[in-house]
Design a protein around this motif. Structure first.
Motif, PDB file in Angstrom:
ATOM      1  N   ALA A 106       0.825  -1.204   0.000  1.00 23.91           N
ATOM      2  CA  ALA A 106       0.000   0.000   0.000  1.00 23.91           C
ATOM      3  C   ALA A 106       0.862   1.258   0.000  1.00 23.91           C
ATOM      4  O   ALA A 106       1.794   1.379   0.793  1.00 23.91           O
ATOM      5  CB  ALA A 106      -0.916   0.004   1.217  1.00 23.91           C
ATOM      6  N   GLN A 107       0.538   2.188  -0.874  1.00 23.38           N
ATOM      7  CA  GLN A 107       1.303   3.423  -1.000  1.00 23.38           C
ATOM      8  C   GLN A 107       0.838   4.448   0.028  1.00 23.38           C
ATOM      9  O   GLN A 107      -0.361   4.644   0.254  1.00 23.38           O
ATOM     10  CB  GLN A 107       1.133   4.012  -2.404  1.00 23.38           C
ATOM     11  N   TYR A 108       1.803   5.105   0.683  1.00 23.02           N
ATOM     12  CA  TYR A 108       1.512   6.252   1.538  1.00 23.02           C
ATOM     13  C   TYR A 108       2.612   7.282   1.296  1.00 23.02           C
ATOM     14  O   TYR A 108       3.782   7.034   1.603  1.00 23.02           O
ATOM     15  CB  TYR A 108       1.471   5.861   3.015  1.00 23.02           C
ATOM     16  N   LYS A 109       2.235   8.407   0.725  1.00 23.87           N
ATOM     17  CA  LYS A 109       3.197   9.458   0.396  1.00 23.87           C
ATOM     18  C   LYS A 109       4.383   8.872  -0.368  1.00 23.87           C
ATOM     19  O   LYS A 109       4.227   8.331  -1.446  1.00 23.87           O
ATOM     20  CB  LYS A 109       3.606  10.217   1.657  1.00 23.87           C
ATOM     21  N   ASN A 110       5.587   8.932   0.216  1.00 28.83           N
ATOM     22  CA  ASN A 110       6.770   8.483  -0.506  1.00 28.83           C
ATOM     23  C   ASN A 110       7.194   7.054  -0.161  1.00 28.83           C
ATOM     24  O   ASN A 110       8.290   6.628  -0.535  1.00 28.83           O
ATOM     25  CB  ASN A 110       7.940   9.436  -0.224  1.00 28.83           C
ATOM     26  N   SER A 111       6.358   6.333   0.537  1.00 31.34           N
ATOM     27  CA  SER A 111       6.700   4.963   0.929  1.00 31.34           C
ATOM     28  C   SER A 111       5.641   3.980   0.456  1.00 31.34           C
ATOM     29  O   SER A 111       4.475   4.335   0.285  1.00 31.34           O
ATOM     30  CB  SER A 111       6.848   4.844   2.454  1.00 31.34           C
ATOM     31  N   ARG A 112       6.089   2.762   0.249  1.00 35.32           N
ATOM     32  CA  ARG A 112       5.165   1.667  -0.025  1.00 35.32           C
ATOM     33  C   ARG A 112       5.271   0.699   1.148  1.00 35.32           C
ATOM     34  O   ARG A 112       6.281   0.030   1.326  1.00 35.32           O
ATOM     35  CB  ARG A 112       5.513   0.970  -1.336  1.00 35.32           C
ATOM     36  N   PHE A 113       4.207   0.654   1.952  1.00 33.76           N
ATOM     37  CA  PHE A 113       4.192  -0.223   3.113  1.00 33.76           C
ATOM     38  C   PHE A 113       3.720  -1.616   2.723  1.00 33.76           C
ATOM     39  O   PHE A 113       3.060  -1.809   1.701  1.00 33.76           O
ATOM     40  CB  PHE A 113       3.291   0.347   4.206  1.00 33.76           C
ATOM     41  N   ASP A 114       4.040  -2.585   3.572  1.00 31.70           N
ATOM     42  CA  ASP A 114       3.727  -3.972   3.240  1.00 31.70           C
ATOM     43  C   ASP A 114       2.230  -4.252   3.249  1.00 31.70           C
ATOM     44  O   ASP A 114       1.743  -5.048   2.446  1.00 31.70           O
ATOM     45  CB  ASP A 114       4.440  -4.912   4.212  1.00 31.70           C
ATOM     46  N   PHE A 115       1.494  -3.580   4.155  1.00 26.92           N
ATOM     47  CA  PHE A 115       0.051  -3.830   4.240  1.00 26.92           C
ATOM     48  C   PHE A 115      -0.705  -2.556   4.620  1.00 26.92           C
ATOM     49  O   PHE A 115      -0.191  -1.718   5.362  1.00 26.92           O
ATOM     50  CB  PHE A 115      -0.262  -4.903   5.294  1.00 26.92           C
ATOM     51  N   TYR A 116      -1.924  -2.461   4.086  1.00 30.66           N
ATOM     52  CA  TYR A 116      -2.920  -1.496   4.546  1.00 30.66           C
ATOM     53  C   TYR A 116      -4.063  -2.303   5.135  1.00 30.66           C
ATOM     54  O   TYR A 116      -4.550  -3.254   4.509  1.00 30.66           O
ATOM     55  CB  TYR A 116      -3.424  -0.634   3.395  1.00 30.66           C
ATOM     56  N   ILE A 117      -4.498  -1.947   6.341  1.00 27.86           N
ATOM     57  CA  ILE A 117      -5.511  -2.730   7.048  1.00 27.86           C
ATOM     58  C   ILE A 117      -6.620  -1.821   7.551  1.00 27.86           C
ATOM     59  O   ILE A 117      -6.344  -0.741   8.096  1.00 27.86           O
ATOM     60  CB  ILE A 117      -4.887  -3.492   8.240  1.00 27.86           C
ATOM     61  N   GLU A 118      -7.845  -2.259   7.376  1.00 27.22           N
ATOM     62  CA  GLU A 118      -9.003  -1.560   7.939  1.00 27.22           C
ATOM     63  C   GLU A 118      -9.725  -2.471   8.918  1.00 27.22           C
ATOM     64  O   GLU A 118      -9.922  -3.654   8.633  1.00 27.22           O
ATOM     65  CB  GLU A 118      -9.975  -1.135   6.838  1.00 27.22           C
ATOM     66  N   THR A 119     -10.077  -1.910  10.065  1.00 27.76           N
ATOM     67  CA  THR A 119     -10.926  -2.597  11.038  1.00 27.76           C
ATOM     68  C   THR A 119     -12.151  -1.729  11.278  1.00 27.76           C
ATOM     69  O   THR A 119     -12.287  -0.645  10.681  1.00 27.76           O
ATOM     70  CB  THR A 119     -10.184  -2.812  12.370  1.00 27.76           C
ATOM     71  N   ALA A 120     -13.026  -2.186  12.142  1.00 26.72           N
ATOM     72  CA  ALA A 120     -14.229  -1.408  12.443  1.00 26.72           C
ATOM     73  C   ALA A 120     -13.883  -0.096  13.136  1.00 26.72           C
ATOM     74  O   ALA A 120     -14.650   0.870  13.087  1.00 26.72           O
ATOM     75  CB  ALA A 120     -15.168  -2.231  13.318  1.00 26.72           C
ATOM     76  N   LYS A 121     -12.702  -0.029  13.764  1.00 33.83           N
ATOM     77  CA  LYS A 121     -12.346   1.144  14.562  1.00 33.83           C
ATOM     78  C   LYS A 121     -11.221   1.993  13.962  1.00 33.83           C
ATOM     79  O   LYS A 121     -11.051   3.146  14.366  1.00 33.83           O
ATOM     80  CB  LYS A 121     -11.930   0.704  15.969  1.00 33.83           C
ATOM     81  N   SER A 122     -10.452   1.429  13.039  1.00 32.82           N
ATOM     82  CA  SER A 122      -9.307   2.189  12.543  1.00 32.82           C
ATOM     83  C   SER A 122      -8.894   1.718  11.153  1.00 32.82           C
ATOM     84  O   SER A 122      -9.354   0.688  10.659  1.00 32.82           O
ATOM     85  CB  SER A 122      -8.119   2.052  13.504  1.00 32.82           C
ATOM     86  N   ARG A 123      -8.010   2.482  10.572  1.00 32.69           N
ATOM     87  CA  ARG A 123      -7.372   2.106   9.314  1.00 32.69           C
ATOM     88  C   ARG A 123      -5.916   2.542   9.392  1.00 32.69           C
ATOM     89  O   ARG A 123      -5.596   3.571  10.001  1.00 32.69           O
ATOM     90  CB  ARG A 123      -8.061   2.754   8.120  1.00 32.69           C
ATOM     91  N   GLY A 124      -5.040   1.747   8.801  1.00 34.73           N
ATOM     92  CA  GLY A 124      -3.647   2.126   8.929  1.00 34.73           C
ATOM     93  C   GLY A 124      -2.709   1.220   8.157  1.00 34.73           C
ATOM     94  O   GLY A 124      -3.129   0.358   7.372  1.00 34.73           O
ATOM     95  N   PHE A 125      -1.418   1.404   8.409  1.00 31.41           N
ATOM     96  CA  PHE A 125      -0.366   0.760   7.635  1.00 31.41           C
ATOM     97  C   PHE A 125       0.522  -0.118   8.517  1.00 31.41           C
ATOM     98  O   PHE A 125       0.755   0.187   9.687  1.00 31.41           O
ATOM     99  CB  PHE A 125       0.489   1.815   6.939  1.00 31.41           C
ATOM    100  N   VAL A 126       1.010  -1.190   7.918  1.00 32.12           N
ATOM    101  CA  VAL A 126       1.899  -2.118   8.609  1.00 32.12           C
ATOM    102  C   VAL A 126       3.150  -2.320   7.772  1.00 32.12           C
ATOM    103  O   VAL A 126       3.063  -2.593   6.569  1.00 32.12           O
ATOM    104  CB  VAL A 126       1.223  -3.491   8.831  1.00 32.12           C
ATOM    105  N   GLU A 127       4.304  -2.184   8.401  1.00 33.30           N
ATOM    106  CA  GLU A 127       5.568  -2.509   7.766  1.00 33.30           C
ATOM    107  C   GLU A 127       6.156  -3.721   8.474  1.00 33.30           C
ATOM    108  O   GLU A 127       6.217  -3.773   9.708  1.00 33.30           O
ATOM    109  CB  GLU A 127       6.539  -1.333   7.831  1.00 33.30           C
ATOM    110  N   VAL A 128       6.571  -4.727   7.701  1.00 28.99           N
ATOM    111  CA  VAL A 128       7.084  -5.983   8.240  1.00 28.99           C
ATOM    112  C   VAL A 128       8.578  -6.081   7.955  1.00 28.99           C
ATOM    113  O   VAL A 128       9.020  -5.852   6.827  1.00 28.99           O
ATOM    114  CB  VAL A 128       6.347  -7.191   7.618  1.00 28.99           C
ATOM    115  N   LYS A 129       9.352  -6.436   8.981  1.00 28.56           N
ATOM    116  CA  LYS A 129      10.791  -6.619   8.826  1.00 28.56           C
ATOM    117  C   LYS A 129      11.175  -8.026   9.273  1.00 28.56           C
ATOM    118  O   LYS A 129      10.801  -8.460  10.356  1.00 28.56           O
ATOM    119  CB  LYS A 129      11.574  -5.604   9.668  1.00 28.56           C
ATOM    120  N   GLY A 130      11.918  -8.734   8.429  1.00 27.25           N
ATOM    121  CA  GLY A 130      12.402 -10.054   8.782  1.00 27.25           C
ATOM    122  C   GLY A 130      13.695  -9.962   9.580  1.00 27.25           C
ATOM    123  O   GLY A 130      14.567  -9.150   9.262  1.00 27.25           O
TER     124      GLY A 130
END
Length: 226
Positions: A106-130
């Motif tokens: 998912a794109q946000y401004k100048n970054s591409r995050f690994d996931f965009y997630i929506e729940t009943a209460k919020s929406r946001g971005f997740v970055e995953v690092k191995g």
């Protein structure tokens, strides 16, 4: 996450970031390394490794290097695994009932995050690092300087300040670690950025994994020490 066509081999050397020489079934073979990190403490001459045999005859290399033994601990070094096991965990855990929508990459401004997630209460971005680096029972990230990782943290802070939920998830590709911490000796800027993200209410979690010769699966939450 299940791998097919897994075979045991011995690591010989690594001429460059992408290729390793291995000994398998008594013969020396070229093998693709699915991790461009240094992995110097893992990929040592004679180390027992597991490789995945490809059935694509057009490939230059017949095998992919998946995991390696460090002592009696099996470490998955497949850099594509963390996102896959996180997605499996996300959609198969207790929290799945709260999730309404998941979008990888998912794109946000100048970054591409690994996931965009929506729940009943919020929406946001997740970055995953191995995480493949372990020292004295402590999982460490990064194993090399990562300006990209710093950029992701700064963008997560920005997202949080603009009303989004923001998460950074460290997938520890092994078991038997006591806790996770940033590798300040390797990249202090990343360590400082992670501490700043915590102060700005970016959520973070470290999850270890059960690793076998042909699978990897998230197991437990691991304590984070900053």
């Amino acid at each position: 996450m299940i791998y097919k066509n897994i075979k045991e081999a011995r690591f010989i050397n690594r001429p460059n970031r992408f290729i390793a020489n291995i000994e398998i079934e008594g013969k020396s073979q070229l093998c693709h390394v699915k991790n461009t990190g240094r992995c110097k403490e893992l990929l040592t001459p004679g180390a027992k490794v597991f490789v995945q045999e490809s059935d694509n005859f057009k490939r230059k290399t017949k095998y992919d290097l998946i995991s390696v033994y460090k002592g009696d601990m099996l470490v998955n070094i497949d850099s594509s695994a963390p996102n896959k096991v996180f997605y499996e965990w996300l959609t198969d855990s207790d929290i799945k009932e709260d999730i309404l929508f998941v979008k990888p990459e998912a794109q946000y401004k100048n970054s591409r995050f690994d996931f965009y997630i929506e729940t009943a209460k919020s929406r946001g971005f997740v970055e995953v690092k191995g995480v493949t680096l372990e020292k004295d029972g402590v999982a460490l990230f990064p194993d090399a300087p990562t300006e990209r990782g710093v950029k992701h943290l700064n963008e997560l802070i920005d997202a949080r300040q603009n009303g989004y939920a923001a998460w950074i998830i460290f997938i520890i590709q092994m078991q038997k670690v006591s806790y996770f911490m940033p590798n300040e000796a390797m990249h202090k800027t990343f360590s400082d950025a992670l501490k700043a993200a915590q102060k700005q209410n970016v959520d973070m979690a470290a999850l270890d994994c059960k690793v076998t010769r042909n699978s990897i699966m998230i197991e437990n939450h691991i304590k984070i020490k900053l």
